[in-house]
Design a protein around this motif. Structure first.
Motif, PDB file in Angstrom:
ATOM      1  N   UNK A   1       4.472 -12.883   7.281  1.00 46.31           N
ATOM      2  CA  UNK A   1       3.618 -11.698   7.364  1.00 46.31           C
ATOM      3  C   UNK A   1       4.399 -10.441   7.009  1.00 46.31           C
ATOM      4  N   UNK A   2       5.608 -10.350   7.514  1.00 47.66           N
ATOM      5  CA  UNK A   2       6.446  -9.185   7.204  1.00 47.66           C
ATOM      6  C   UNK A   2       6.748  -9.143   5.708  1.00 47.66           C
ATOM      7  N   UNK A   3       7.017 -10.306   5.140  1.00 45.64           N
ATOM      8  CA  UNK A   3       7.368 -10.340   3.713  1.00 45.64           C
ATOM      9  C   UNK A   3       6.163  -9.993   2.833  1.00 45.64           C
ATOM     10  N   UNK A   4       5.003 -10.504   3.200  1.00 44.78           N
ATOM     11  CA  UNK A   4       3.800 -10.201   2.422  1.00 44.78           C
ATOM     12  C   UNK A   4       3.480  -8.709   2.558  1.00 44.78           C
ATOM     13  N   UNK A   5       3.555  -8.193   3.781  1.00 46.06           N
ATOM     14  CA  UNK A   5       3.255  -6.774   4.006  1.00 46.06           C
ATOM     15  C   UNK A   5       4.222  -5.905   3.205  1.00 46.06           C
ATOM     16  N   UNK A   6       5.473  -6.251   3.239  1.00 45.27           N
ATOM     17  CA  UNK A   6       6.488  -5.462   2.563  1.00 45.27           C
ATOM     18  C   UNK A   6       6.261  -5.468   1.049  1.00 45.27           C
ATOM     19  N   UNK A   7       5.935  -6.647   0.516  1.00 44.82           N
ATOM     20  CA  UNK A   7       5.677  -6.743  -0.917  1.00 44.82           C
ATOM     21  C   UNK A   7       4.443  -5.929  -1.284  1.00 44.82           C
ATOM     22  N   UNK A   8       3.428  -6.021  -0.452  1.00 44.95           N
ATOM     23  CA  UNK A   8       2.177  -5.326  -0.731  1.00 44.95           C
ATOM     24  C   UNK A   8       2.381  -3.810  -0.678  1.00 44.95           C
ATOM     25  N   UNK A   9       3.154  -3.350   0.288  1.00 45.89           N
ATOM     26  CA  UNK A   9       3.386  -1.900   0.386  1.00 45.89           C
ATOM     27  C   UNK A   9       4.207  -1.423  -0.811  1.00 45.89           C
ATOM     28  N   UNK A  10       5.108  -2.264  -1.299  1.00 43.34           N
ATOM     29  CA  UNK A  10       5.860  -1.903  -2.505  1.00 43.34           C
ATOM     30  C   UNK A  10       4.909  -1.616  -3.652  1.00 43.34           C
ATOM     31  N   UNK A  11       3.921  -2.482  -3.783  1.00 43.26           N
ATOM     32  CA  UNK A  11       2.927  -2.320  -4.846  1.00 43.26           C
ATOM     33  C   UNK A  11       2.076  -1.071  -4.611  1.00 43.26           C
ATOM     34  N   UNK A  12       1.688  -0.856  -3.370  1.00 41.64           N
ATOM     35  CA  UNK A  12       0.827   0.295  -3.059  1.00 41.64           C
ATOM     36  C   UNK A  12       1.594   1.611  -3.155  1.00 41.64           C
ATOM     37  N   UNK A  13       2.881   1.576  -2.878  1.00 41.22           N
ATOM     38  CA  UNK A  13       3.689   2.797  -2.997  1.00 41.22           C
ATOM     39  C   UNK A  13       3.725   3.238  -4.455  1.00 41.22           C
ATOM     40  N   UNK A  14       3.872   2.254  -5.319  1.00 44.59           N
ATOM     41  CA  UNK A  14       3.856   2.547  -6.749  1.00 44.59           C
ATOM     42  C   UNK A  14       2.501   3.170  -7.133  1.00 44.59           C
ATOM     43  N   UNK A  15       1.434   2.553  -6.606  1.00 41.83           N
ATOM     44  CA  UNK A  15       0.091   3.039  -6.915  1.00 41.83           C
ATOM     45  C   UNK A  15      -0.110   4.448  -6.357  1.00 41.83           C
ATOM     46  N   UNK A  16       0.412   4.684  -5.155  1.00 45.45           N
ATOM     47  CA  UNK A  16       0.248   6.017  -4.546  1.00 45.45           C
ATOM     48  C   UNK A  16       0.977   7.062  -5.384  1.00 45.45           C
ATOM     49  N   UNK A  17       2.162   6.735  -5.874  1.00 45.86           N
ATOM     50  CA  UNK A  17       2.903   7.672  -6.727  1.00 45.86           C
ATOM     51  C   UNK A  17       2.100   7.994  -7.977  1.00 45.86           C
ATOM     52  N   UNK A  18       1.539   6.940  -8.541  1.00 45.76           N
ATOM     53  CA  UNK A  18       0.730   7.099  -9.751  1.00 45.76           C
ATOM     54  C   UNK A  18      -0.463   8.014  -9.457  1.00 45.76           C
ATOM     55  N   UNK A  19      -1.134   7.719  -8.341  1.00 44.66           N
ATOM     56  CA  UNK A  19      -2.343   8.481  -7.986  1.00 44.66           C
ATOM     57  C   UNK A  19      -2.002   9.943  -7.698  1.00 44.66           C
ATOM     58  N   UNK A  20      -0.879  10.163  -7.023  1.00 41.39           N
ATOM     59  CA  UNK A  20      -0.482  11.549  -6.739  1.00 41.39           C
ATOM     60  C   UNK A  20      -0.241  12.305  -8.039  1.00 41.39           C
ATOM     61  N   UNK A  21       0.403  11.645  -8.976  1.00 42.85           N
ATOM     62  CA  UNK A  21       0.673  12.307 -10.256  1.00 42.85           C
ATOM     63  C   UNK A  21      -0.623  12.611 -10.992  1.00 42.85           C
ATOM     64  N   UNK A  22      -1.609  11.751 -10.786  1.00 42.26           N
ATOM     65  CA  UNK A  22      -2.912  11.967 -11.426  1.00 42.26           C
ATOM     66  C   UNK A  22      -3.771  12.949 -10.640  1.00 42.26           C
TER      67      UNK A  22
ATOM     68  N   UNK B   1      -5.150  12.574  -7.795  1.00 39.49           N
ATOM     69  CA  UNK B   1      -6.287  11.967  -7.088  1.00 39.49           C
ATOM     70  C   UNK B   1      -6.330  12.607  -5.704  1.00 39.49           C
ATOM     71  N   UNK B   2      -7.512  12.999  -5.241  1.00 36.23           N
ATOM     72  CA  UNK B   2      -7.534  13.746  -3.977  1.00 36.23           C
ATOM     73  C   UNK B   2      -7.262  12.850  -2.756  1.00 36.23           C
ATOM     74  N   UNK B   3      -6.911  13.485  -1.664  1.00 32.68           N
ATOM     75  CA  UNK B   3      -6.502  12.779  -0.448  1.00 32.68           C
ATOM     76  C   UNK B   3      -7.505  11.769   0.059  1.00 32.68           C
ATOM     77  N   UNK B   4      -8.776  12.165   0.250  1.00 34.75           N
ATOM     78  CA  UNK B   4      -9.750  11.191   0.770  1.00 34.75           C
ATOM     79  C   UNK B   4      -9.891   9.963  -0.127  1.00 34.75           C
ATOM     80  N   UNK B   5      -9.879  10.183  -1.443  1.00 34.49           N
ATOM     81  CA  UNK B   5     -10.022   9.040  -2.353  1.00 34.49           C
ATOM     82  C   UNK B   5      -8.830   8.090  -2.177  1.00 34.49           C
ATOM     83  N   UNK B   6      -7.645   8.699  -2.105  1.00 29.00           N
ATOM     84  CA  UNK B   6      -6.442   7.879  -1.947  1.00 29.00           C
ATOM     85  C   UNK B   6      -6.472   7.127  -0.610  1.00 29.00           C
ATOM     86  N   UNK B   7      -6.976   7.794   0.420  1.00 27.40           N
ATOM     87  CA  UNK B   7      -7.048   7.160   1.746  1.00 27.40           C
ATOM     88  C   UNK B   7      -7.970   5.943   1.704  1.00 27.40           C
TER      89      UNK B   7
END
Lengths: 312, 578
Positions: A165-186, A188-194
């Motif tokens: 579970x820790x490994x899956x969560x960690x991998x998934x957050x790695x992917x989402x962190x990348x996506x969040x960086x992308x979205x911030x650069x674009x 994308x507003x806070x509620x949408x990102x949330x």
């Protein structure tokens, strides 16, 4: 009785940070690195030989996930059942998304293994800023050894037996962190990102049991806790990579610019394919794959927003 | 006219086991296996088990009260629901105990706990009579052969010197390195952990050990097995210890585990089925009940802590039938209420003598084999073990298994650690079961027919699909072609070490494989699995086909081509939700 040295395998940013955290705790550290660089911390001794790690009890494996399997094979002759291995990688290996803890267990004689994850970034670990982490391990003595090695009043280390579970969560957050960086650069507003990230975590929780993980773990420190640190702006490499990609850089250029091996990119595809094989809905993961392959982000987001909405 | 109920006779036999009269004590020879010494150690073992369990609960007044109350509560509840002679006999004891617990002094509680664990351990502990063992060794295969082929009975009972072995031995195929196991049983304790398909398993496995020249083993036999008087007699005299799954008291479960642990510590080779019960679905076991496996890991740790260097070797074993005696009952039970199956089945084919006779006659007339495959042994931590009994690490060099129980250089007891090792061991066993499964003709043909049924009903609810009796027919040539392709892929998987293919099938003509499966099915099961209509073959009973093809579920995605991929994906999910 003096405590055995702490071993750290890999002298990247995270490996060095763990070495410093252990040295700050008064532990002798053996840091394996192929580079010849030495460290000004007297408790940290660099070694280029894996045999030099044999006297340790706990060894932190801090190399990017694609290199773990080969490293484990090199390490195997120097280990036996007394050693504990704890990795910090965010990867899941191969088409079958094999957890790294399993690779360590199968390719080395050390079976007491764990995964360290959570809102823990290299700078905070190195500086001793207040932080927390979670170690997934089925062996209570491994959690104790990690606390003894790097835990402190400034670094709270929780544990859970759900190592996968820790490994899956960690991998998934790695992917989402990348996506969040992308979205911030674009911008994308806070509620949408949330909404996007919350639903992405729910999607990950649907996939998790098919990999042997408890979905609840995704909503603890390894998943939700880590994701909050991303949104609080810890500026980790994955976020920087997302921003670089959003600015139009190719994956190779963006990877080079952020200076780290980013595991989330490799995993996105495999996670989406796995979900399909398991007949699970994973529209967000699929959308991320689309964007990484060049689909315009606004288009991908619009498609997601247009999906039929139902109960949470 | 009233007849004495066979059930009552059975219960009488299981409650009051038959033993042969003891005219003079058996003195074991020095090279006899450990189990031959069992009767001289029995009292000591029962005492040690009772003491260990009682001591674990003697930490304080509350712990003792909890253990006693838990046992009294569960036993009173069980006996009141059950009724009958056993309840009439035992209820007064439990009710009396229940009333007294609150008024007992600590000393009285300690004594009551010791008394109770002593009773439970005495009830569980088996018996081993070398005379019965020798009798069983020579007589059982011949009697079974006689049941199968009455005309052979005189020859079986009075075999000529130099004649072939009993017919049962011809049907029993033993695979694996039994010579290496023979060497290992001298240096450590072997723990056989087989897959479980049928109540015949412990009988055929016992025979396989004997034929292979390996020592007899101790094993926990469910009380339901003791309902068959013949089986009961042998169970009671061949080292079986009795497991009553109806008893829910925590103390009882601990007694069972500690009994197994103490026996393994003392070097008694053991057998248990990690699946816990027969595989209702015929899926290769993937969810194991690891309580008894844990007792072996505990035994290893405890021995090391006390300086005893005897190793424990697990032997993953698969028992593979071409025809399964209880197939129809098991699969129906599996399907009922989507997996809410009965844990104990006492009215299946195994309890009906006429089904036994029909089964064995069928098996013999067709020479339908049962393949026992002994996998390579592993240590308590999932490492390979070489011929000298050394644990071998992934790098190929020997490692000391004792290092797994070290903490800062000293061997220590740590129940939480051993639970984790046991869980890891369970994962290794699941993988080994797949690799050591021997695929038989019935599984191959059932998979081809069932996959086609699924292909034609994609997305259909399982139960609706199972009602499509005889509605899907395939051209005979097509079946033969697909069986050939499937067999070839299985042989390729065998080459890669993923599974085994029954040796007679490796070079067989695909048509012969189809004929073989159809012949094996017809005439024994009350339902027809598949019907041969000449130019076509119909999937006559999807439930039986599902049962037999389930052996191949883990390989479904690797066995299909592009056309059958959607069906294979559905098949691959079997067992995940049901």
């Amino acid at each position: 009785m003096s405590l055995p040295p702490v071993a750290v395998v890999g002298a990247g940013g995270f490996g060095q940070a763990i070495a410093h955290a252990a040295a700050r705790r008064g532990r002798d550290v053996v840091l394996w690195s192929r580079s010849e660089r030495n460290f000004d911390e007297p408790r940290i001794r660099r070694t280029a030989s894996l045999a030099g790690l044999a006297d340790s009890e706990v060894a932190f494996i801090a190399v990017p996930s694609p290199f773990v399997a080969d490293l484990a094979e090199e390490l195997a002759p120097h280990l036996d059942g007394r050693h504990y291995l704890v990795h910090v990688s965010r990867g899941l290996i191969g088409e079958k998304l094999m957890p790294i803890s399993r690779i360590l267990r199968e390719r080395t004689p050390a079976h007491r293994v764990g995964a360290l994850a959570g809102p823990l970034v290299a700078d905070a670990l190195r500086n001793g800023s207040p932080s927390g982490a979670i170690v997934g391990t089925r062996f209570p003595e491994v959690a104790d050894a990690v606390r003894e090695a790097i835990g402190s009043p400034a670094l709270r280390i929780y544990d859970t037996p759900d190592v996968v579970g820790v490994e899956v969560a960690s991998a998934m957050v790695g992917l989402l962190a990348l996506t969040a960086g992308y979205a911030q650069a674009m911008e994308v507003n806070g509620p949408t990102l949330a909404v996007f990230l919350t639903r992405a975590l729910a999607e990950a929780a649907r996939i998790a049991p098919t990999l042997g993980a408890d979905p609840q773990t995704l909503f603890g420190l390894a998943g939700m806790g880590d994701l909050m640190a991303v949104l609080a702006g810890d500026d980790r490499p994955e976020v920087r990579l997302g921003r670089a990609l959003a600015s139009g850089a190719s994956l190779a250029v963006a990877g080079e610019r952020t200076g780290a091996h980013i595991e989330g990119v490799a995993i996105a595809h495999r996670l989406a394919d796995h979900a399909e094989r398991m007949s699970l809905k994973a529209p967000i993961t699929r959308a991320i794959v689309g964007v990484l392959e060049g689909c315009p982000a606004q288009e991908a987001l619009a498609a997601l927003m247009a999906r039929e909405v139902g109960s949470e | 006219m009233t007849m004495r109920s066979p059930f009552k006779i059975s219960r009488r036999l299981s409650d009051r086991p038959l033993h042969l009269p003891r005219l003079s004590p058996y003195v074991p020879a020095p090279d006899d296996p450990a189990i031959f010494w069992f009767n001289s150690e029995r009292e000591d073992i029962v005492r040690e088990v009772a003491e260990r369990v009682a001591e674990a609960h003697s930490g304080g007044r509350e712990a003792m009260e909890l253990a006693l109350n838990d046992a009294a509560y569960h036993e009173i509840r069980r006996l009141e629901q059950q009724g009958g002679a056993e309840a009439a006999e035992q209820l007064p004891y439990w009710r009396g105990l229940s009333r007294r617990i609150a008024r007992m002094t600590d000393e009285e509680k300690r004594n009551a706990l010791g008394d109770l664990t002593g009773r439970l351990a005495g009830d569980v502990a088996g018996n081993f009579d070398p005379r019965v063992y020798n009798m069983a060794k020579h007589l059982v295969p011949r009697l079974l052969a006689g049941v199968m082929q009455p005309s052979s009975l005189p020859a079986e009972l009075l075999p000529k010197r130099g004649s072939e072995g009993s017919v049962i031995d011809r049907l029993l195929r033993i695979e694996g390195d039994t010579q290496a196991l023979g060497a290992l049983e001298k240096t450590g304790t072997l723990v056989y952990v087989p897959t479980h398909s049928s109540n015949l398993d412990s009988i055929v496995l016992g025979r396989a050990l004997e034929v292979a020249g390996l020592s007899p083993v101790i094993y926990g036999a469910g009380k339901n097995l003791f309902t068959n008087p013949i089986i009961s007699f042998f169970m009671h005299n061949l080292g079986a210890y009795r497991v009553d799954r109806r008893v829910r008291a925590r103390l009882y479960k601990e007694v069972l585990k500690v009994y197994s642990q103490v026996m393994i510590e003392r070097g008694y080779h053991s057998l248990f089925f990690p699946g816990g019960t027969r595989s209702r679905s015929n899926l290769i076991e993937s969810h194991l009940k690891l309580g008894l496996a844990g007792s072996a890991v505990n035994a290893f740790s405890n021995n090391r802590v006390h300086g005893v260097m005897r190793d424990v070797y697990f032997v993953p074993t698969t028992i593979n039938y071409e025809l399964v005696l209880e197939a129809e009952t098991l699969v129906e039970d599996w399907l009922q209420a989507a997996g809410q199956a009965r844990y104990i089945i006492d009215d299946d084919e195994f309890s009906r003598v006429e089904r036994w006779v029909a089964f064995f006659r069928k098996v013999v007339s067709l020479e339908a084999p049962c393949v026992i495959r002994f996998g390579d042994p592993i240590d308590c931590f999932g490492n390979s073990v070489d011929a000298q009994g050394r644990s071998i690490g992934p790098a190929g060099s020997p490692i000391d298994p004792g290092t797994y129980v070290l903490r800062r250089g000293k061997p220590v007891l740590d129940p939480a650690r051993d639970v984790s090792y046991t869980r890891d061991l369970g994962e290794v066993l699941v993988r080994r079961y797949r690799q050591e499964t021997v695929v038989m003709a019935t599984a191959i043909v059932a998979h081809v027919l069932y996959r086609r049924l699924v292909a034609r009903t994609l997305g259909m609810d399982l139960f609706a699909r199972l009602r499509l009796r005889g509605e899907v027919a395939l051209g005979r040539d097509e079946v033969i072609r697909e069986v050939g392709t499937l067999r070839d892929r299985l042989v390729e998987l065998q080459r890669q070490g993923h599974v085994r293919v029954y040796e007679d099938l490796v070079d067989a003509e695909p048509e012969a494989i189809v004929e073989r499966a159809l012949t094996v099915w017809s005439g024994y099961h009350t339902k027809v699995a598949a019907k041969d209509l000449g130019a076509e073959i119909t999937a006559e009973d999807p439930t039986l086909l599902l049962y037999y093809q389930n052996r191949l579920v883990p390989f479904a995605l690797e066995l299909c081509d592009e056309r059958d991929a959607p069906a294979a994906r559905e098949i691959a999910t079997i067992g995940r939700y049901l």
